[in-house]
Design an enzyme around this catalytic site. Structure first.
Site, PDB file in Angstrom:
ATOM      1  CD  GLU A 127      -2.866   1.211   2.348  1.00 39.95           C
ATOM      2  OE1 GLU A 127      -2.767   0.366   3.245  1.00 39.95           O
ATOM      3  OE2 GLU A 127      -3.697   2.113   2.372  1.00 39.95           O
ATOM      4  N   GLY A 266       3.222   2.240  10.719  1.00 40.22           N
ATOM      5  CA  GLY A 266       3.052   1.463  11.938  1.00 40.22           C
ATOM      6  C   GLY A 266       2.807  -0.010  11.644  1.00 40.22           C
ATOM      7  CB  ALA A 267       0.805  -2.319  11.583  1.00 47.07           C
ATOM      8  CG  ASN A 270       0.089  -6.865   3.927  1.00 47.02           C
ATOM      9  OD1 ASN A 270      -0.019  -5.940   3.133  1.00 47.02           O
ATOM     10  ND2 ASN A 270       1.040  -6.910   4.852  1.00 47.02           N
ATOM     11  CD  GLU A 303      -2.852  -2.032  10.524  1.00 46.89           C
ATOM     12  OE1 GLU A 303      -3.485  -2.178   9.458  1.00 46.89           O
ATOM     13  OE2 GLU A 303      -2.374  -0.938  10.884  1.00 46.89           O
TER      14      GLU A 303
HETATM   15  N1  BES Z   1      -3.118   0.749   5.787  1.00 45.95           N
HETATM   16  C1  BES Z   1      -2.360   1.395   6.796  1.00 45.95           C
HETATM   17  C2  BES Z   1      -0.893   1.293   6.578  1.00 45.95           C
HETATM   18  C3  BES Z   1      -0.331   2.160   5.493  1.00 45.95           C
HETATM   19  C4  BES Z   1      -0.322   3.511   5.629  1.00 45.95           C
HETATM   20  C5  BES Z   1       0.219   1.648   4.353  1.00 45.95           C
HETATM   21  C6  BES Z   1       0.226   4.303   4.621  1.00 45.95           C
HETATM   22  C7  BES Z   1       0.741   2.437   3.365  1.00 45.95           C
HETATM   23  C8  BES Z   1       0.766   3.768   3.498  1.00 45.95           C
HETATM   24  C9  BES Z   1      -2.661   0.819   8.158  1.00 45.95           C
HETATM   25  O1  BES Z   1      -3.896   0.229   8.282  1.00 45.95           O
HETATM   26  C10 BES Z   1      -2.631   1.956   9.112  1.00 45.95           C
HETATM   27  O2  BES Z   1      -3.484   2.777   9.035  1.00 45.95           O
HETATM   28  N2  BES Z   1      -1.641   2.001   9.973  1.00 45.95           N
HETATM   29  C11 BES Z   1      -1.421   3.084  10.888  1.00 45.95           C
HETATM   30  C12 BES Z   1      -1.692   2.702  12.304  1.00 45.95           C
HETATM   31  C13 BES Z   1      -3.141   2.673  12.645  1.00 45.95           C
HETATM   32  C14 BES Z   1      -3.360   2.180  14.053  1.00 45.95           C
HETATM   33  C15 BES Z   1      -3.823   4.007  12.482  1.00 45.95           C
HETATM   34  C16 BES Z   1       0.047   3.454  10.729  1.00 45.95           C
HETATM   35  O3  BES Z   1       0.765   2.698  10.101  1.00 45.95           O
HETATM   36  O4  BES Z   1       0.443   4.481  11.262  1.00 45.95           O
HETATM   37 ZN    ZN Z   2      -5.474   1.511   8.582  1.00 46.70          ZN
END
Ligand code: BES
Ligand code: ZN
Length: 897
Positions: A127, A266-267, A270, A303
């Protein structure tokens, strides 16, 4: 420039794809020098497309294309064109199988997007548009395919080979081995994942509500395997919660999480194979603060929740990002509020919104939760799309009430399962399930800016009515000068003279009631620019408690008297508004001190604020009783942060603002020293570590008290911090004591600082996340000489720009949290940030653009500082090699629009 002038893409230009993908087979041969990716992709013309028989695929400059074949026939050079980052196939049939072979170099991929190496392991981040760096593809979220992946790798270096779905075949090839994975669920390429490494795992299982047994596994490198039990518990709690609260059941037979050291975000959700930054999954009392424990729990939940809100129902295009992120953040927030104190959770959410999203909404990058255009989608994973997006869905929940909201989400999941949809589809499901009129509500999705609402109230003792007049306006944002009034819920309570809530009616409208054990509120619906609510049956003169639980993401202007605020901070039945009232008092005092021209109002505000602080401290003395909310009291005792205080000012004078806030802090510290010490002693416990609300609350109180005590003028405070540090068995207290001492100006602080930093560093050598904390506590310290300190940290052998966590722990902490250091008057802080961003942009544009945030608000800092900040941006803009990511943010920041 790398690619000529980067150009914007527009939501209004959306077109359905001409081809869909039915099946994707990947054969990935991992090597130390290069990795060979063979793809076999079955395309079908899209009946909804325009019927074009030319097909353009996404790729990257990093794909070394070795062969291209259609239906088994190798294409000659005049049958396709590779130009920039696209591959165009000139004439293709309605149905065909494309076979490509490319070579890529994951070990050289420092952007951490696509397939890359984190330490010794291979992993992916697809992503938003990372998959195109693995192979040629229709890399867009509205193309959903079945995937089968065969991974081949060296057996001893990469004994574990993972991808989405189920392992369906394994083959031993001597020194190498091979595993095939099949994911039966259709998904867009951004949800694809692959991992290869020497990993250990823990395993557990979960029985779903329909009785299916799901295997749960969490993988890490061997040295971290003792730190994943908490994440496993969080996962099981999340799975049960999503069944109970949203009726959502997990669908595959296996769910895996992998922890990696080098990760931009953060995470990532997938399908069946979440990949996590170690910082969001590892947790152990000796290495992890309570805040970080709670972060692990909420990221695991977030996630996991995406499996429905994002994966089963995904986004049509990246303009719809808030559809999955805003909604999923709301879901993880609701989950967290159910695990811990709801008002403390809400306080933390609102602090985040105010310190990150409000400034964004008032700056050059302001955009609606569904942006109309962007240059680089990675720049739009913002506080607006996430946090404001969550608030918008949260407002729907408040407007509709829990039952209708649940009918709405059920309908949404049911109606759109397996589809790629838009935010309108989401709101339509809410309308269809509830019958509510939400036409005006849609404005939240395309209007940027934070509304400001002025509230004025009047009590008529004879008629027993309370008239509340609300006036809303949203200031202009770049490219959007006219703003419409918004539809939003205002949860209102009336606090009577004896401190309990009054029951009341509303003339001429039906407002949903919210009744608690000792609270009574009603949900008013604001729609007009100006709207008058007449509340009837109000038996005594009330103090209004407006927007309980922060029912809408707006700024409030309410002319409370100091007495009203002191009263609310003691008596409001809503924990959030109790905190809010205290914050308003503190803001009042800090403002008065900063203006400094009005001794009387300073004295009055000080006296009132101190009386409220003393009240909370008295309550906190009983922290050993289990019904005392220690974390809530810790927040009630804390001052508003500099980011939010700055946000409240048209122009920020860093010197006077920091000085005024510090003066209030020192005043509380000096005047309440004994009470603070007493609370600290009461909160320190002999019990061994527990991750319970009570224990977290006690530790929060210890740290708030330490923070004040070390800001006092009594040197004995240093010895208290040393005693806390020595007696502690957990990272929350170690980090709290260290932070307080690192920030202290007291005479014996330097000596304490020296030994504590040394001890902490030794802990850090065993754990990278502790080392990150060692860096960030120092980089965030506002003591004199911050720029030089940060430069020294960046020269430290344990520092590296290549690892995002380490980079953030220094650069992010310095530019984001160290207000006085970063804004040092010579501009040295700005130059340091600019030079670092320029270097970072050479290999990780996504991170480079993210670090620009603090510079973008240059217009708010007055001529001198603003000019220096602008100059730093111009220096970045003048770089020949800047990425589209950085180009977009710098360009918008400098433009006059
Ligand atoms: N889908 C995102 C991760 C992501 C963000 C992938 C930007 C590629 C580009 C994931 O679900 C997400 O939102 N992660 C957050 C943490 C969440 C608890 C809000 C993050 O990675 O900060
Ligand atoms: Zn998210």
């Amino acid at each position: 420039m790398r690619d000529g002038q980067p150009h914007a893409i527009y939501l209004k230009d959306y077109q359905a794809p001409d081809y869909l993908i039915e099946h994707t087979t990947l054969d990935v041969d991992l090597g130390e020098d290069e990795t060979r990716v063979r793809a076999s992709i079955r395309f079908n013309a899209n009946p909804e497309g325009k019927g074009k028989r030319e097909l353009t695929l996404d790729g990257g400059k990093d794909l070394d294309t070795r062969s291209i074949a259609i239906d088994g026939r190798k294409l000659s050079h005049n049958e396709y064109k590779i130009e920039g980052e696209t591959l165009t196939l000139f004439e293709v049939p309605e149905q065909f199988v494309l076979e490509t072979e490319v070579l890529i170099k994951p070990q050289d991929n420092m952007a951490l997007s696509g397939l890359y190496k984190s330490g010794d392991m291979f992993c992916t981040q697809c992503e938003a548009e990372g998959f195109r760096h693995i192979t040629w593809y229709l890399d867009r979220p509205d193309v959903l395919s079945e995937f089968e992946t065969t991974i081949t790798a060296d057996k001893s270096a990469y004994p574990v080979l993972l991808s989405n779905g189920n392992a369906v075949a394994r083959e031993d090839l001597g020194d190498r081995h091979r595993v095939t994975w099949h994911d039966p669920f259709l998904k867009p390429a951004y949800l694809y994942a692959l991992v290869a490494g020497d990993l250990e795992h823990i395993e557990d299982h979960f029985v779903t509500m329909s009785g299916r047994r799901v295997t749960l596994q969490i993988f890490t490198e061997a040295h971290n395997i003792d730190k994943v039990d908490f994440a496993m518990e969080s996962l099981k709690t999340s799975m049960r919660w999503d069944e109970e609260v949203y009726g959502r059941e997990y669908d595959l037979d296996i769910f895996m999480i992998v922890a990696v050291d080098s990760f931009n975000m953060g995470a990532m959700e997938n399908k069946g194979l979440n990949i996590f930054n170690t910082s969001c999954v590892l947790a152990h009392p000796e290495t992890t603060t309570d805040a970080a424990f709670q972060r692990v729990e909420s990221v695991v939940a977030h996630e996991y929740f995406h499996n429905w809100s994002g994966n089963r129902v995904t986004c049509r295009d990246w303009f719809q990002l808030s559809l999955k992120e805003g909604f999923t953040v709301l879901r993880d927030q609701q989950f967290s509020c159910d695990q811990w104190s709801p008002s403390v959770c809400r306080i933390e959410q609102v602090q985040m919104l105010r310190s990150a999203q409000f400034p964004e909404d008032a700056g050059p990058m302001a955009h609606p939760i569904r942006p109309p255009s962007f240059i680089e989608i990675n720049n739009f994973y913002t506080a607006t799309v996430y946090e404001k997006g969550a608030e918008v869905v949260g407002m729907l929940a408040t407007l509709l009430g829990p039952d209708a909201f649940r009918r709405g989400t059920d309908l949404y999941f049911d109606r759109h399962d397996g589809q790629a949809v838009t935010t309108e589809d989401f709101v339509q499901a809410m309308i269809d399930a509830s019958g509510a009129d939400l036409d005006q509500f849609q404005t939240w999705y395309h209007q940027a800016g934070t509304p400001e609402i002025e509230a004025k109230g009047h009590y008529d003792a004879v008629a027993k009515t309370y008239t509340l007049t609300l006036r809303q306006a949203t200031p202009p944002t770049p490219g959007q000068s006219e703003k419409k009034p918004l539809h939003m819920p205002i949860t209102l309570g009336l606090v009577g003279e004896c401190g309990s809530d009054l029951v009341f009616d509303i003339e001429g409208c039906s407002a949903r009631e919210i009744k608690g054990p000792d609270g009574y509120s009603r949900v008013l619906e604001l729609r007009e620019s100006e709207q008058v609510f007449v509340l009837t049956g109000v038996t005594s003169k009330p103090i209004p408690s407006v927007a309980r639980h922060f029912s809408a993401p707006v700024k409030w202007i309410i002319d409370y008297s100091l007495e009203d605020l002191a009263f609310l901070s003691r008596h409001d039945s809503d924990g959030f508004n109790r905190w809010e009232a205290g914050q308003r008092l503190a803001i009042h005092l800090i403002d008065a001190l900063e203006r400094g021209n009005d001794g009387v109002s300073c004295d009055e505000a000080s006296a009132m604020f101190l009386s409220v602080m003393t009240h909370h401290l008295k309550e906190a003395l009983n922290v050993a009783d289990s019904d005392v909310d220690g974390a809530g009291l810790a927040y009630n005792l804390s001052l508003p942060g500099l980011a939010f205080l700055g946000e409240l000012r048209a122009e920020i004078n860093v010197d006077s603002l920091v000085k005024a806030r510090n003066a209030v802090k020192r005043m509380v510290a000096d005047r309440c020293f004994d009470e603070l010490s007493a609370v600290l002693e009461a909160a320190l416990s002999d019990d061994s570590f527990a991750m319970t609300a009570e224990a977290v609350g006690r530790r929060a109180l210890v740290n708030v008290c330490l923070d004040y005590l070390l800001a006092s003028q009594r040197d004995e405070a240093v010895a208290i911090a040393e005693r806390v540090y020595r007696g502690a068995d957990n990272m929350t207290l170690w980090a709290g004591a260290l932070r307080a001492v690192v920030g202290s100006e007291l005479p014996s602080a330097p000596a304490a600082r020296a030994w504590m930093l040394e001890d902490f560093y030794a802990r850090g050598q065993k754990d990278a996340l502790v080392m990150d904390l060692w860096f960030s506590i120092q980089a965030a310290s506002g003591r004199e000489g911050a720029v030089e300190r940060v430069k020294a940290l960046m020269a430290h052998p344990d520092y590296t720009l290549k690892n995002p966590n380490r980079m953030r722990s220094v650069i992010g902490a310095f530019a984001g949290q160290n207000v006085s250091g970063f804004h040092e008057s010579t501009g040295a802080g700005y130059s340091l940030l600019a030079d670092t961003i320029i270097e970072l942009d050479r290999f990780n544009p996504q991170m480079a653009a993210r670090m620009l945030g603090p510079l973008t608000r240059w217009r708010k800092y007055g001529a001198a500082r603003g000019g220096l900040m602008k100059a730093a941006l111009e220096k970045i803009q003048a770089q020949a090699e800047r990425s589209p990511d950085v180009f977009e943010v710098v360009g918008k920041s400098l433009s006059d629009a």
